[in-house]
Design a protein around this motif. Structure first.
Motif, PDB file in Angstrom:
ATOM      1  N   UNK A  64       2.446   1.597  -3.206  1.00 27.45           N
ATOM      2  CA  UNK A  64       1.344   2.812  -4.187  1.00 27.45           C
ATOM      3  C   UNK A  64       1.275   4.135  -3.799  1.00 27.45           C
ATOM      4  N   UNK A  65       1.397   4.400  -3.003  1.00 29.04           N
ATOM      5  CA  UNK A  65       0.727   6.182  -2.411  1.00 29.04           C
ATOM      6  C   UNK A  65       1.519   5.980  -2.885  1.00 29.04           C
ATOM      7  N   UNK A  66       3.124   5.610  -2.803  1.00 26.53           N
ATOM      8  CA  UNK A  66       3.999   7.087  -3.355  1.00 26.53           C
ATOM      9  C   UNK A  66       3.961   6.895  -5.054  1.00 26.53           C
TER      10      UNK A  66
ATOM     11  N   UNK B 200       0.712  -1.008   0.028  1.00 24.18           N
ATOM     12  CA  UNK B 200       0.166   0.453  -0.290  1.00 24.18           C
ATOM     13  C   UNK B 200       0.694   1.190  -0.352  1.00 24.18           C
ATOM     14  N   UNK B 201       1.627   1.508   1.529  1.00 22.80           N
ATOM     15  CA  UNK B 201       2.470   2.222   1.247  1.00 22.80           C
ATOM     16  C   UNK B 201       3.313   2.746  -0.545  1.00 22.80           C
TER      17      UNK B 201
ATOM     18  N   UNK C 295      14.966   5.497  -5.872  1.00 27.39           N
ATOM     19  CA  UNK C 295      13.443   6.086  -5.328  1.00 27.39           C
ATOM     20  C   UNK C 295      12.925   6.176  -4.534  1.00 27.39           C
TER      21      UNK C 295
ATOM     22  N   UNK D  13      12.661   6.723  -0.486  1.00 27.69           N
ATOM     23  CA  UNK D  13      11.397   7.100   0.319  1.00 27.69           C
ATOM     24  C   UNK D  13      10.471   6.001   1.352  1.00 27.69           C
TER      25      UNK D  13
ATOM     26  N   UNK E  31      12.511   1.971 -13.611  1.00 24.63           N
ATOM     27  CA  UNK E  31      11.562   2.348 -13.647  1.00 24.63           C
ATOM     28  C   UNK E  31      10.185   1.913 -13.474  1.00 24.63           C
TER      29      UNK E  31
ATOM     30  N   UNK F 171       6.100   8.701 -11.696  1.00 25.18           N
ATOM     31  CA  UNK F 171       6.519   7.228 -11.824  1.00 25.18           C
ATOM     32  C   UNK F 171       7.848   7.116 -11.292  1.00 25.18           C
ATOM     33  N   UNK F 172       8.959   6.258 -10.741  1.00 21.64           N
ATOM     34  CA  UNK F 172       9.694   6.495 -10.200  1.00 21.64           C
ATOM     35  C   UNK F 172      10.832   5.272  -9.645  1.00 21.64           C
ATOM     36  N   UNK F 173      11.867   5.146 -10.178  1.00 18.43           N
ATOM     37  CA  UNK F 173      13.068   4.532 -10.035  1.00 18.43           C
ATOM     38  C   UNK F 173      13.534   3.390  -8.736  1.00 18.43           C
TER      39      UNK F 173
ATOM     40  N   UNK G 167       2.040   6.643  -6.473  1.00 18.66           N
ATOM     41  CA  UNK G 167       0.574   7.127  -7.006  1.00 18.66           C
ATOM     42  C   UNK G 167       0.654   8.815  -7.646  1.00 18.66           C
ATOM     43  N   UNK G 168       1.643   9.284  -5.910  1.00 15.24           N
ATOM     44  CA  UNK G 168       1.615  10.847  -5.978  1.00 15.24           C
ATOM     45  C   UNK G 168       2.434  10.566  -7.249  1.00 15.24           C
ATOM     46  N   UNK G 169       3.807  10.389  -7.530  1.00 13.09           N
ATOM     47  CA  UNK G 169       4.643  10.793  -8.470  1.00 13.09           C
ATOM     48  C   UNK G 169       5.012  10.250  -9.523  1.00 13.09           C
TER      49      UNK G 169
ATOM     50  N   UNK H 208      18.905   0.938 -14.609  1.00 13.92           N
ATOM     51  CA  UNK H 208      17.985   1.709 -13.940  1.00 13.92           C
ATOM     52  C   UNK H 208      16.541   0.734 -14.254  1.00 13.92           C
TER      53      UNK H 208
END
Lengths: 105, 105
Positions: free
Chosen positions: B26-28, B23-24, B39, B43, B78, B34-36, B30-32, B76
């Motif tokens: 997915x929340x991350x 869940x955490x 990252x 976080x 993503x 796209x993340x690698x 959903x905010x950004x 990398x």
DNA sequence: TGAACTAGTTTATGCCATAAACCTGTTTGC
DNA sequence: GCAAACAGGTTTATGGCATAAACTAGTTCA
């Protein structure tokens, strides 16, 4: 990739309460104040074994009180939230709401 | 004991999403958008192994896309939510909010 | 050239939710 | 009055899953 800083600070969530089976039972208890084994059995749809285990754990954690007695010659086990249980549920609601608020929409 | 009828009809909650680690993440996401890997590692504070396992499961469930490439000679990876992922998160938020609303206060 | 680092993945372990089996007593059928 | 079914739970066994530890593959630094 995203720059640091736009990351939401995600709240800590109590994992013991987060467990769905326990959470459901606590929500049921928070509504009716006091409930016996058979009532929780019907409302939750859990097996008797699962219900017994979860309620025992909740009691061990100090979140519910257990009151055993006999009614019409049959055992009756009644459960109620403790103050600690109510307070833990409040805290859970706060943190979980914060987590969900981080979601768009 | 409580009479039937005052029992709140508790909503079904997606257990796969309910898992706090996922869940955490997915929340991350959903905010950004796209993340690698690195990252998310920073976080979330998760171990690399845990992060890898969770992201793989999320991808197998069709909730996130994985895009592997090389940048500066380094791998990398993503991640981004899929449409299904977004929609599952919305549904989770709805059901979980309903569950929390059943709590007093 | 080899030691340390980066970016992951795979394996192994331990906990925990769940169901199945069990237990203790009570009521019902015959 | 005795066996079978039932009520109300508890204990055990097992499967899945989160986590951490170990491993891999390649790169940079010294």
């Amino acid at each position: 990739m995203p720059s640091p800083g736009q990351a939401p600070a995600l709240p800590d969530v109590d994992a013991f309460l987060h467990e769905l089976a326990r959470l459901r039972l606590l929500v049921l208890l928070s509504v009716v104040k006091r409930a016996d084994f058979v009532y929780l059995l019907r409302q939750s749809g859990f097996s008797r074994g699962n219900l017994s285990v979860q309620m025992t754990k909740l009691a061990e954690a100090g979140l519910v009180d257990i009151d055993k007695s006999f009614v019409d010659n049959r055992p009756r086990t009644a459960y109620a939230l403790t103050k600690a249980g109510r307070s833990a549920l409040r805290a859970y609601k706060v943190s979980m709401t914060a987590l969900l608020d981080a979601l768009p929409d």
